[in-house]
Design a protein around this motif. Structure first.
Motif, PDB file in Angstrom:
ATOM      1  N   SER A 165       0.827  -1.205   0.000  1.00  0.00           N
ATOM      2  CA  SER A 165       0.000   0.000   0.000  1.00  0.00           C
ATOM      3  C   SER A 165       0.866   1.262   0.000  1.00  0.00           C
ATOM      4  CB  SER A 165      -0.915   0.013   1.226  1.00  0.00           C
ATOM      5  OG  SER A 165      -0.150   0.221   2.392  1.00  0.00           O
ATOM      6  N   GLU A 166       0.263   2.324  -0.480  1.00  0.00           N
ATOM      7  CA  GLU A 166       0.954   3.610  -0.502  1.00  0.00           C
ATOM      8  C   GLU A 166       1.318   4.049   0.913  1.00  0.00           C
ATOM      9  OE1 GLU A 166      -0.127   8.175  -1.673  1.00  0.00           O
ATOM     10  OE2 GLU A 166      -0.895   6.594  -2.988  1.00  0.00           O
ATOM     11  N   SER A 167       0.437   3.765   1.877  1.00  0.00           N
ATOM     12  CA  SER A 167       0.724   4.166   3.257  1.00  0.00           C
ATOM     13  C   SER A 167       1.909   3.382   3.827  1.00  0.00           C
ATOM     14  CB  SER A 167      -0.505   4.000   4.145  1.00  0.00           C
ATOM     15  OG  SER A 167      -0.885   2.638   4.239  1.00  0.00           O
ATOM     16  N   ALA A 168       2.064   2.117   3.433  1.00  0.00           N
ATOM     17  CA  ALA A 168       3.206   1.322   3.897  1.00  0.00           C
ATOM     18  C   ALA A 168       4.501   1.856   3.309  1.00  0.00           C
ATOM     19  CB  ALA A 168       3.020  -0.153   3.536  1.00  0.00           C
ATOM     20  N   VAL A 169       4.463   2.230   2.038  1.00  0.00           N
ATOM     21  CA  VAL A 169       5.655   2.784   1.386  1.00  0.00           C
ATOM     22  C   VAL A 169       6.026   4.112   2.040  1.00  0.00           C
ATOM     23  CG1 VAL A 169       6.543   3.743  -0.783  1.00  0.00           C
ATOM     24  CG2 VAL A 169       5.254   1.596  -0.792  1.00  0.00           C
ATOM     25  N   ARG A 170       5.031   4.964   2.285  1.00  0.00           N
ATOM     26  CA  ARG A 170       5.307   6.262   2.920  1.00  0.00           C
ATOM     27  C   ARG A 170       5.824   6.075   4.340  1.00  0.00           C
ATOM     28  NH1 ARG A 170       1.486  11.011   4.992  1.00  0.00           N
ATOM     29  NH2 ARG A 170       3.182  12.427   5.502  1.00  0.00           N
ATOM     30  N   ALA A 171       5.226   5.154   5.090  1.00  0.00           N
ATOM     31  CA  ALA A 171       5.685   4.902   6.464  1.00  0.00           C
ATOM     32  C   ALA A 171       7.139   4.435   6.474  1.00  0.00           C
ATOM     33  CB  ALA A 171       4.791   3.863   7.143  1.00  0.00           C
ATOM     34  N   ALA A 172       7.489   3.542   5.553  1.00  0.00           N
ATOM     35  CA  ALA A 172       8.866   3.046   5.474  1.00  0.00           C
ATOM     36  C   ALA A 172       9.828   4.187   5.162  1.00  0.00           C
ATOM     37  CB  ALA A 172       8.968   1.949   4.420  1.00  0.00           C
ATOM     38  N   ARG A 173       9.481   4.997   4.182  1.00  0.00           N
ATOM     39  CA  ARG A 173      10.348   6.105   3.784  1.00  0.00           C
ATOM     40  C   ARG A 173      10.490   7.129   4.911  1.00  0.00           C
ATOM     41  NH1 ARG A 173       7.488   8.274  -0.250  1.00  0.00           N
ATOM     42  NH2 ARG A 173       6.548   9.694   1.225  1.00  0.00           N
TER      43      ARG A 173
END
Length: 145
Positions: free
Chosen positions: A5-13
């Motif tokens: 998910s986009e939220s998982a990618v943003r959280a990781a970054r």
């Protein structure tokens, strides 16, 4: 990235960026003149692991054995570590902290703990600190295998 998910990618970054900044800030707070960041890191590692070989320390730090040897030579020159023959294998040497090394590691840890506690007190409300604690419980899952 498929199925992320986009939220998982943003959280990781965002987490990576914040941790990098926090790591730099911790180094600024605890580092005093005389040692490089890699020397401070190796000293802390020896403090955590106790007696260890140079090759084990290199592996734990993710550096080449030659780089760790140079780092340990500098720490030894500062009187912060000592080397002694490994009782199980006389060809190897074990690295341990001297009293001065232990005092430095403890002093850095105390300085960091005091700075961070003060920063939480000054920059966050009680509710925000509770939110951080709840987030840390969730983040702890990332550190587990």
């Amino acid at each position: 990235m498929d199925h992320v998910s986009e939220s998982a990618v943003r959280a990781a970054r965002d987490l990576r960026v914040v941790f990098s900044r926090l790591r730099r800030r911790i180094r600024e707070v605890t580092q005093d003149a005389g040692l490089t960041p890699s020397q401070e890191s190796a000293l802390t590692l020896v403090g955590k692991h106790g007696a260890a070989t140079a090759s084990a320390l290199a592996g734990a730090e993710g550096v080449r054995p030659q780089s760790m040897a140079a780092t340990l030579a500098a720490l030894e020159q500062h009187g912060l570590i000592r080397r002694a023959p490994d009782p199980d294998d006389g060809r190897r040497q074990l690295v341990t902290l001297t009293d001065a090394g232990r005092a430095r590691v403890e002093g850095n840890r105390q300085m960091y703990d005091e700075w961070l506690a003060r920063a939480f007190q000054e920059r966050f409300t009680d509710e925000e600190r509770r939110t951080v604690l709840a987030a840390l419980e969730l983040m702890d899952r990332l550190s587990r295998p």
